[in-house]
Write an enzyme that holds these catalytic residues in place. Sequence first.
Site, PDB file in Angstrom:
ATOM      1  N   PHE A 142       0.850  -1.192   0.000  1.00  0.00           N
ATOM      2  CA  PHE A 142       0.000   0.000   0.000  1.00  0.00           C
ATOM      3  C   PHE A 142       0.886   1.243   0.000  1.00  0.00           C
ATOM      4  O   PHE A 142       1.682   1.445   0.929  1.00  0.00           O
ATOM      5  CB  PHE A 142      -0.883  -0.019   1.239  1.00  0.00           C
ATOM      6  CG  PHE A 142      -1.734   1.211   1.395  1.00  0.00           C
ATOM      7  CD1 PHE A 142      -2.734   1.497   0.486  1.00  0.00           C
ATOM      8  CD2 PHE A 142      -1.548   2.078   2.459  1.00  0.00           C
ATOM      9  CE1 PHE A 142      -3.530   2.634   0.619  1.00  0.00           C
ATOM     10  CE2 PHE A 142      -2.328   3.219   2.607  1.00  0.00           C
ATOM     11  CZ  PHE A 142      -3.318   3.489   1.679  1.00  0.00           C
ATOM     12  N   PRO A 158       8.219  11.138  -1.046  1.00  0.00           N
ATOM     13  CA  PRO A 158       9.455  11.745  -0.522  1.00  0.00           C
ATOM     14  C   PRO A 158       9.232  13.138   0.062  1.00  0.00           C
ATOM     15  O   PRO A 158       9.913  13.540   0.991  1.00  0.00           O
ATOM     16  CB  PRO A 158      10.369  11.799  -1.749  1.00  0.00           C
ATOM     17  CG  PRO A 158       9.852  10.742  -2.671  1.00  0.00           C
ATOM     18  CD  PRO A 158       8.379  10.651  -2.430  1.00  0.00           C
ATOM     19  N   GLY A 159       8.237  13.865  -0.420  1.00  0.00           N
ATOM     20  CA  GLY A 159       7.969  15.213   0.103  1.00  0.00           C
ATOM     21  C   GLY A 159       7.223  15.232   1.420  1.00  0.00           C
ATOM     22  O   GLY A 159       6.957  16.316   1.955  1.00  0.00           O
ATOM     23  N   GLU A 199       1.157   5.047   9.858  1.00  0.00           N
ATOM     24  CA  GLU A 199      -0.303   5.228   9.780  1.00  0.00           C
ATOM     25  C   GLU A 199      -0.798   6.448  10.554  1.00  0.00           C
ATOM     26  O   GLU A 199      -1.763   6.382  11.302  1.00  0.00           O
ATOM     27  CB  GLU A 199      -1.024   3.950  10.212  1.00  0.00           C
ATOM     28  CG  GLU A 199      -0.779   2.826   9.215  1.00  0.00           C
ATOM     29  CD  GLU A 199      -1.583   1.576   9.480  1.00  0.00           C
ATOM     30  OE1 GLU A 199      -2.744   1.691   9.877  1.00  0.00           O
ATOM     31  OE2 GLU A 199      -1.025   0.497   9.286  1.00  0.00           O
ATOM     32  N   GLY A 200      -0.087   7.543  10.374  1.00  0.00           N
ATOM     33  CA  GLY A 200      -0.463   8.791  11.057  1.00  0.00           C
ATOM     34  C   GLY A 200       0.377   8.965  12.301  1.00  0.00           C
ATOM     35  O   GLY A 200       0.235   8.216  13.264  1.00  0.00           O
ATOM     36  N   THR A 201       1.260   9.979  12.285  1.00  0.00           N
ATOM     37  CA  THR A 201       2.192  10.162  13.402  1.00  0.00           C
ATOM     38  C   THR A 201       1.435  10.550  14.679  1.00  0.00           C
ATOM     39  O   THR A 201       0.261  10.925  14.632  1.00  0.00           O
ATOM     40  CB  THR A 201       3.198  11.292  13.092  1.00  0.00           C
ATOM     41  OG1 THR A 201       2.469  12.521  12.999  1.00  0.00           O
ATOM     42  CG2 THR A 201       3.971  11.035  11.819  1.00  0.00           C
TER      43      THR A 201
HETATM   44  C1  LIG Z   1       8.734   1.599   9.436  1.00  0.00           C
HETATM   45  C2  LIG Z   1       7.848   2.420   8.547  1.00  0.00           C
HETATM   46  C3  LIG Z   1       6.973   1.777   7.670  1.00  0.00           C
HETATM   47  C4  LIG Z   1       6.141   2.513   6.820  1.00  0.00           C
HETATM   48  N1  LIG Z   1       5.317   1.854   5.930  1.00  0.00           N
HETATM   49  C5  LIG Z   1       4.557   2.579   5.054  1.00  0.00           C
HETATM   50  C6  LIG Z   1       3.758   1.925   4.045  1.00  0.00           C
HETATM   51  O1  LIG Z   1       3.725   0.694   3.945  1.00  0.00           O
HETATM   52  N2  LIG Z   1       3.032   2.703   3.191  1.00  0.00           N
HETATM   53  C7  LIG Z   1       3.036   4.067   3.258  1.00  0.00           C
HETATM   54  O2  LIG Z   1       2.362   4.697   2.466  1.00  0.00           O
HETATM   55  N3  LIG Z   1       3.809   4.709   4.178  1.00  0.00           N
HETATM   56  C8  LIG Z   1       4.563   4.004   5.075  1.00  0.00           C
HETATM   57  N4  LIG Z   1       5.358   4.642   6.009  1.00  0.00           N
HETATM   58  C9  LIG Z   1       5.414   6.097   6.015  1.00  0.00           C
HETATM   59  C10 LIG Z   1       4.628   6.731   7.142  1.00  0.00           C
HETATM   60  O3  LIG Z   1       3.246   6.572   6.942  1.00  0.00           O
HETATM   61  C11 LIG Z   1       5.058   8.198   7.200  1.00  0.00           C
HETATM   62  O4  LIG Z   1       6.390   8.212   7.696  1.00  0.00           O
HETATM   63  C12 LIG Z   1       4.173   9.041   8.084  1.00  0.00           C
HETATM   64  O5  LIG Z   1       2.901   9.211   7.504  1.00  0.00           O
HETATM   65  C13 LIG Z   1       4.778  10.438   8.319  1.00  0.00           C
HETATM   66  O6  LIG Z   1       5.174  11.016   7.130  1.00  0.00           O
HETATM   67  P1  LIG Z   1       6.666  11.604   7.001  1.00  0.00           P
HETATM   68  O7  LIG Z   1       7.593  10.660   7.622  1.00  0.00           O
HETATM   69  O8  LIG Z   1       6.869  11.971   5.586  1.00  0.00           O
HETATM   70  O9  LIG Z   1       6.639  12.898   7.904  1.00  0.00           O
HETATM   71  P2  LIG Z   1       6.066  14.338   7.528  1.00  0.00           P
HETATM   72  O10 LIG Z   1       4.661  14.243   7.062  1.00  0.00           O
HETATM   73  O11 LIG Z   1       7.042  15.025   6.647  1.00  0.00           O
HETATM   74  O12 LIG Z   1       6.092  15.027   8.945  1.00  0.00           O
HETATM   75  C14 LIG Z   1       7.320  15.341   9.605  1.00  0.00           C
HETATM   76  C15 LIG Z   1       6.998  15.682  11.055  1.00  0.00           C
HETATM   77  O13 LIG Z   1       6.109  16.803  11.113  1.00  0.00           O
HETATM   78  C16 LIG Z   1       4.927  16.472  11.829  1.00  0.00           C
HETATM   79  N5  LIG Z   1       3.771  17.113  11.192  1.00  0.00           N
HETATM   80  C17 LIG Z   1       3.443  17.099   9.885  1.00  0.00           C
HETATM   81  N6  LIG Z   1       2.291  17.789   9.675  1.00  0.00           N
HETATM   82  C18 LIG Z   1       1.889  18.226  10.892  1.00  0.00           C
HETATM   83  C19 LIG Z   1       0.758  18.990  11.366  1.00  0.00           C
HETATM   84  N7  LIG Z   1      -0.189  19.412  10.508  1.00  0.00           N
HETATM   85  N8  LIG Z   1       0.670  19.244  12.681  1.00  0.00           N
HETATM   86  C20 LIG Z   1       1.616  18.800  13.550  1.00  0.00           C
HETATM   87  N9  LIG Z   1       2.699  18.097  13.172  1.00  0.00           N
HETATM   88  C21 LIG Z   1       2.833  17.803  11.870  1.00  0.00           C
HETATM   89  C22 LIG Z   1       4.802  14.966  11.728  1.00  0.00           C
HETATM   90  O14 LIG Z   1       4.083  14.440  12.818  1.00  0.00           O
HETATM   91  C23 LIG Z   1       6.281  14.544  11.768  1.00  0.00           C
HETATM   92  O15 LIG Z   1       6.712  14.500  13.093  1.00  0.00           O
HETATM   93  C24 LIG Z   1       6.179   3.928   6.866  1.00  0.00           C
HETATM   94  C25 LIG Z   1       7.043   4.570   7.766  1.00  0.00           C
HETATM   95  C26 LIG Z   1       7.868   3.834   8.595  1.00  0.00           C
HETATM   96  C27 LIG Z   1       8.783   4.552   9.549  1.00  0.00           C
END
Ligand SMILES: Cc1cc2nc3c(=O)[nH]c(=O)nc-3n(C[C@H](O)[C@H](O)[C@H](O)COP(=O)(O)OP(=O)(O)OC[C@H]3O[C@@H](n4cnc5c(N)ncnc54)[C@H](O)[C@@H]3O)c2cc1C
Length: 399
Positions: A132, A137-138, A380-382
């Site tokens: 999924f 990257p952005g 799945e949503g930080t």
């Molecule tokens: C082990 C692992 C497995 C994963 N597997 C999948 C997968 O199978 N499929 C998939 O699609 N993705 C996957 N991901 C990606 C994961 O869903 C994303 O890392 C996550 O959604 C956060 O996106 P980002 O890392 O790009 O952070 P960003 O969105 O760039 O955010 C960076 C930081 O800013 C904070 N932030 C951003 N916006 C806001 C806001 N509006 N208010 C407050 N804080 C904010 C975030 O909480 C984070 O701390 C995986 C990640 C990991 C680590």
Amino acid sequence: MDFEIDKELRREIEETREWGEREVRPAGLEADRNGAPLPIDHPYFRRYLEHGGGRTRWHGPGAEPARGSSGGGVLKSVIIGEEISYWDRGMTIANPGVGLPEGIVLASATEEQKERFLGPFLKPDRPRWASFALTEPGGGSDTANFKTRARRDGKHWILTGAKCFIGNASRADWILVQANADPEKGRSGQRAFFVEQGTPGLGGFKIEKKMGLKAYESTSFTLEECRIPENNLLGEAGRSAEKSDGGEKSSKGYKSTMSTLNASRPGVAASAIGIARAALDESIAFARANDLVKQVRVRDRLELFQRKLRAAWLMVLKSAWLADQGKPNIVEASMGKVYAAEIAQDIATLAMELLGVVGARGDHLIEKLYRDVKALNIVEGTGQIQRVIMGRQLVGLPR
Ligand SMILES: Cc1cc2nc3c(=O)[nH]c(=O)nc-3n(C[C@H](O)[C@H](O)[C@H](O)COP(=O)(O)OP(=O)(O)OC[C@H]3O[C@@H](n4cnc5c(N)ncnc54)[C@H](O)[C@@H]3O)c2cc1C
């Protein structure tokens, strides 16, 4: 409300425990020590299929009954998921099967799509994976600004963009890719597409380096003018949206993807609980073996974390129970995920402190759990995003 675990579920938990100890923990440790996911021809995966895993929950013609986390409701899958994550969270994602996109496909795909994409997982002839892909990257949080695009070309869609950190992507038979077909509409322009492995334009697979959960691949890839048939657009809602519905039906496609992720959050929280319980058990064993249990401050912190762990588990169970009742669980699912992931990190940190120099050597199970647990607050949503969701709900703002 009934906290009793019935005989059948008790038996499944026992079976999971036995399988987890014998197969899952050693496989997870092997991958961690190698610093790489197990290769697709690793004998573990074959044994997993023989054990009854890797099957879809879809009851197509001739389906074999699914086992373990694949059968029953959300509450049951959360209980089994917690147990298996106790043995190794990374391996639960590395396991063959449809995995994360299954709920979305079950909720939104046409019958023809279910047959085509879930059918091979009914009685898999070999280990098969699906994947999924949402994150880019952005950034992964700001779903309205994703850059991957889909444009119509006759009876095809052309996809262009890049995805990263996508679980099992390079080994998947197909990847459910989120792309925007109408960027002016923001989120409501988002659709999901089945992109089959081998499609020209799908490539550039690169397994990312991770601090923990090394047992499964998290992979980046690109879509360069990737042409896919029109009936690979997930579901009817998105397709009928083509007939210019003002975005209403297409936004349904996006909402259904997001609500499926809401339903899967209790599972992520349960994984954090499983890792935390393993870290707590290991800490107690280490404290006993090293005479640390005589110190009241050590006992006090162990007890505190056990109490918080139980509170987190109750939150998660409630959010899963609500999902099974078909009741809204947005706040409970977010709360459970945030709390469980944070407590799990606290417990792993305490466990590392107890180890002292033994943890610093980098070859103790607790040190691995400490590295594994961090991701549960990201995927799945930080944690921050969950807090944004809960805060808006609390004061009555739309999501
Ligand atoms: C082990 C692992 C497995 C994963 N597997 C999948 C997968 O199978 N499929 C998939 O699609 N993705 C996957 N991901 C990606 C994961 O869903 C994303 O890392 C996550 O959604 C956060 O996106 P980002 O890392 O790009 O952070 P960003 O969105 O760039 O955010 C960076 C930081 O800013 C904070 N932030 C951003 N916006 C806001 C806001 N509006 N208010 C407050 N804080 C904010 C975030 O909480 C984070 O701390 C995986 C990640 C990991 C680590």
